[in-house]
Scaffold this motif. Sequence first.
Motif, mmCIF file in Angstrom:
data_model
loop_
_atom_site.group_PDB
_atom_site.id
_atom_site.type_symbol
_atom_site.label_atom_id
_atom_site.label_comp_id
_atom_site.label_asym_id
_atom_site.label_seq_id
_atom_site.Cartn_x
_atom_site.Cartn_y
_atom_site.Cartn_z
ATOM 1 N N ARG A 111 -10.622 31.924 -46.283
ATOM 2 C CA ARG A 111 -9.387 32.487 -46.855
ATOM 3 C C ARG A 111 -9.401 34.017 -46.933
ATOM 4 O O ARG A 111 -8.485 34.685 -46.477
ATOM 5 N N ARG A 112 -10.430 34.585 -47.523
ATOM 6 C CA ARG A 112 -10.474 36.028 -47.727
ATOM 7 C C ARG A 112 -10.463 36.781 -46.400
ATOM 8 O O ARG A 112 -9.715 37.745 -46.221
ATOM 9 N N ALA A 113 -11.271 36.342 -45.450
ATOM 10 C CA ALA A 113 -11.319 37.005 -44.142
ATOM 11 C C ALA A 113 -9.974 36.888 -43.431
ATOM 12 O O ALA A 113 -9.513 37.845 -42.797
ATOM 13 N N LEU A 114 -9.334 35.734 -43.554
ATOM 14 C CA LEU A 114 -8.034 35.550 -42.919
ATOM 15 C C LEU A 114 -6.987 36.475 -43.538
ATOM 16 O O LEU A 114 -6.218 37.115 -42.819
ATOM 17 N N LEU A 115 -6.964 36.574 -44.858
ATOM 18 C CA LEU A 115 -5.995 37.442 -45.528
ATOM 19 C C LEU A 115 -6.198 38.909 -45.163
ATOM 20 O O LEU A 115 -5.239 39.674 -45.096
ATOM 21 N N GLU A 116 -7.440 39.298 -44.917
ATOM 22 C CA GLU A 116 -7.725 40.677 -44.519
ATOM 23 C C GLU A 116 -7.321 40.960 -43.072
ATOM 24 O O GLU A 116 -7.255 42.111 -42.668
ATOM 25 N N ASN A 117 -7.098 39.900 -42.298
ATOM 26 C CA ASN A 117 -6.782 40.059 -40.877
ATOM 27 C C ASN A 117 -5.505 39.316 -40.490
ATOM 28 O O ASN A 117 -5.423 38.721 -39.419
ATOM 29 N N MET A 118 -4.507 39.383 -41.358
ATOM 30 C CA MET A 118 -3.259 38.667 -41.099
ATOM 31 C C MET A 118 -2.558 39.149 -39.829
ATOM 32 O O MET A 118 -1.945 38.355 -39.121
ATOM 33 N N GLU A 119 -2.643 40.456 -39.522
ATOM 34 C CA GLU A 119 -1.971 40.947 -38.318
ATOM 35 C C GLU A 119 -2.550 40.282 -37.080
ATOM 36 O O GLU A 119 -1.812 39.962 -36.147
ATOM 37 N N GLY A 120 -3.857 40.033 -37.060
ATOM 38 C CA GLY A 120 -4.476 39.321 -35.939
ATOM 39 C C GLY A 120 -3.980 37.888 -35.847
ATOM 40 O O GLY A 120 -3.740 37.370 -34.756
ATOM 41 N N LEU A 121 -3.801 37.248 -37.005
ATOM 42 C CA LEU A 121 -3.260 35.891 -37.031
ATOM 43 C C LEU A 121 -1.849 35.863 -36.463
ATOM 44 O O LEU A 121 -1.525 35.017 -35.613
ATOM 45 N N PHE A 122 -0.991 36.803 -36.903
ATOM 46 C CA PHE A 122 0.383 36.850 -36.399
ATOM 47 C C PHE A 122 0.407 37.027 -34.883
ATOM 48 O O PHE A 122 1.153 36.344 -34.177
ATOM 49 N N LEU A 123 -0.406 37.947 -34.389
ATOM 50 C CA LEU A 123 -0.450 38.192 -32.945
ATOM 51 C C LEU A 123 -0.976 36.975 -32.196
ATOM 52 O O LEU A 123 -0.452 36.610 -31.136
ATOM 53 N N ALA A 124 -2.013 36.328 -32.738
ATOM 54 C CA ALA A 124 -2.595 35.158 -32.072
ATOM 55 C C ALA A 124 -1.578 34.025 -31.975
ATOM 56 O O ALA A 124 -1.414 33.422 -30.904
ATOM 57 N N VAL A 125 -0.901 33.729 -33.067
ATOM 58 C CA VAL A 125 0.100 32.651 -33.032
ATOM 59 C C VAL A 125 1.203 32.991 -32.037
ATOM 60 O O VAL A 125 1.640 32.137 -31.269
ATOM 61 N N ASP A 126 1.629 34.255 -32.004
ATOM 62 C CA ASP A 126 2.667 34.666 -31.046
ATOM 63 C C ASP A 126 2.198 34.539 -29.602
ATOM 64 O O ASP A 126 3.009 34.305 -28.710
ATOM 65 N N GLU A 127 0.914 34.703 -29.362
ATOM 66 C CA GLU A 127 0.378 34.538 -28.005
ATOM 67 C C GLU A 127 0.260 33.061 -27.624
ATOM 68 O O GLU A 127 0.363 32.711 -26.458
ATOM 69 N N ILE A 128 0.047 32.188 -28.601
ATOM 70 C CA ILE A 128 -0.161 30.768 -28.336
ATOM 71 C C ILE A 128 1.166 30.025 -28.219
ATOM 72 O O ILE A 128 1.362 29.213 -27.311
ATOM 73 N N VAL A 129 2.096 30.272 -29.151
ATOM 74 C CA VAL A 129 3.374 29.561 -29.198
ATOM 75 C C VAL A 129 4.505 30.574 -29.349
ATOM 76 O O VAL A 129 4.413 31.488 -30.155
ATOM 77 N N ASP A 130 5.563 30.375 -28.573
ATOM 78 C CA ASP A 130 6.744 31.234 -28.700
ATOM 79 C C ASP A 130 7.973 30.350 -28.781
ATOM 80 O O ASP A 130 8.312 29.662 -27.818
ATOM 81 N N GLN A 141 -8.404 34.040 -23.718
ATOM 82 C CA GLN A 141 -7.227 34.800 -23.305
ATOM 83 C C GLN A 141 -6.456 35.321 -24.515
ATOM 84 O O GLN A 141 -5.978 36.447 -24.514
ATOM 85 N N VAL A 142 -6.337 34.485 -25.523
ATOM 86 C CA VAL A 142 -5.614 34.892 -26.731
ATOM 87 C C VAL A 142 -6.313 36.070 -27.392
ATOM 88 O O VAL A 142 -5.679 37.085 -27.722
ATOM 89 N N VAL A 143 -7.627 35.977 -27.569
ATOM 90 C CA VAL A 143 -8.379 37.052 -28.212
ATOM 91 C C VAL A 143 -8.269 38.333 -27.382
ATOM 92 O O VAL A 143 -8.083 39.425 -27.936
ATOM 93 N N HIS A 144 -8.349 38.213 -26.067
ATOM 94 C CA HIS A 144 -8.223 39.378 -25.188
ATOM 95 C C HIS A 144 -6.847 40.030 -25.339
ATOM 96 O O HIS A 144 -6.746 41.254 -25.471
ATOM 97 N N ARG A 145 -5.793 39.225 -25.332
ATOM 98 C CA ARG A 145 -4.432 39.768 -25.459
ATOM 99 C C ARG A 145 -4.187 40.386 -26.836
ATOM 100 O O ARG A 145 -3.526 41.419 -26.952
ATOM 101 N N VAL A 146 -4.721 39.764 -27.876
ATOM 102 C CA VAL A 146 -4.570 40.320 -29.226
ATOM 103 C C VAL A 146 -5.276 41.670 -29.302
ATOM 104 O O VAL A 146 -4.736 42.622 -29.873
#
Length: 182
Positions: A111-130, A141-146
Amino acid sequence: MDSPILEPSLYTVKAVLILDNDGDRLYAKYYDDTYPTVKEQKAFEKNIFNKTHRTDSEIALLEGLTVVYKSNIDLFFYVIGSSHENELMLMAVLNCLFDSLSQMLRKNVERRALLENMEGLFLAVDEIVDGGVILESDPQQVVHRVALRGDDVPLTEQTVTQVRHLLPSIHSLVATTIILWS
C-alpha cells in the motif's frame, strides 16, 4: 432454445480496481456506465471485497460480471469484464498490471509504496487498457513505456519531488551561464 450469439468486441475490460486490506478504494477506473455513480461503484467494490478477500481462488462471477483478482500483502487487485468475457484475457491484464507494478516498485508491491508511486500506476494502467480495450499484456513493454513517458514530462507537470531533484542541476546551469556572461 438457443442462446443469443454475441458479437465479438474489443471492449473487454469494464473496470480495473485496487483496494486495500479494508476494502477501501486506492485506485478505480471504470470503462463503462455499469456503475454510473461513485456511490454505486463503492457499493460494488465493497461487495467484491467481501466476496473475495477470504478466498484463494482467482476468479468469481458477481453481479453478472466476471471478476479476476489477486492479493498481495495489503492490496487486492481486480480486473472486471462482462459475464461472457474470456477469463484468460482478463487474467492476462491482471498479471500484466501486477507484474508491471512489481517491477516499477522493485518487488515492494504494498500500500505505502503504491501510494508513493501513483503516477506510475496511472501510466501503467493507461498503457495496458484504453477505454476498455486491451492494448498491452507484456509487463516489460509497459514498464519501458512508463519510463519513457516519465522522462518526457515537462517541468510544469512534474511533481514537487521530481523538480526538487532537478534544482541542483538547474542551479549549476544558471551559475555557469552567469559566469559565461560576465
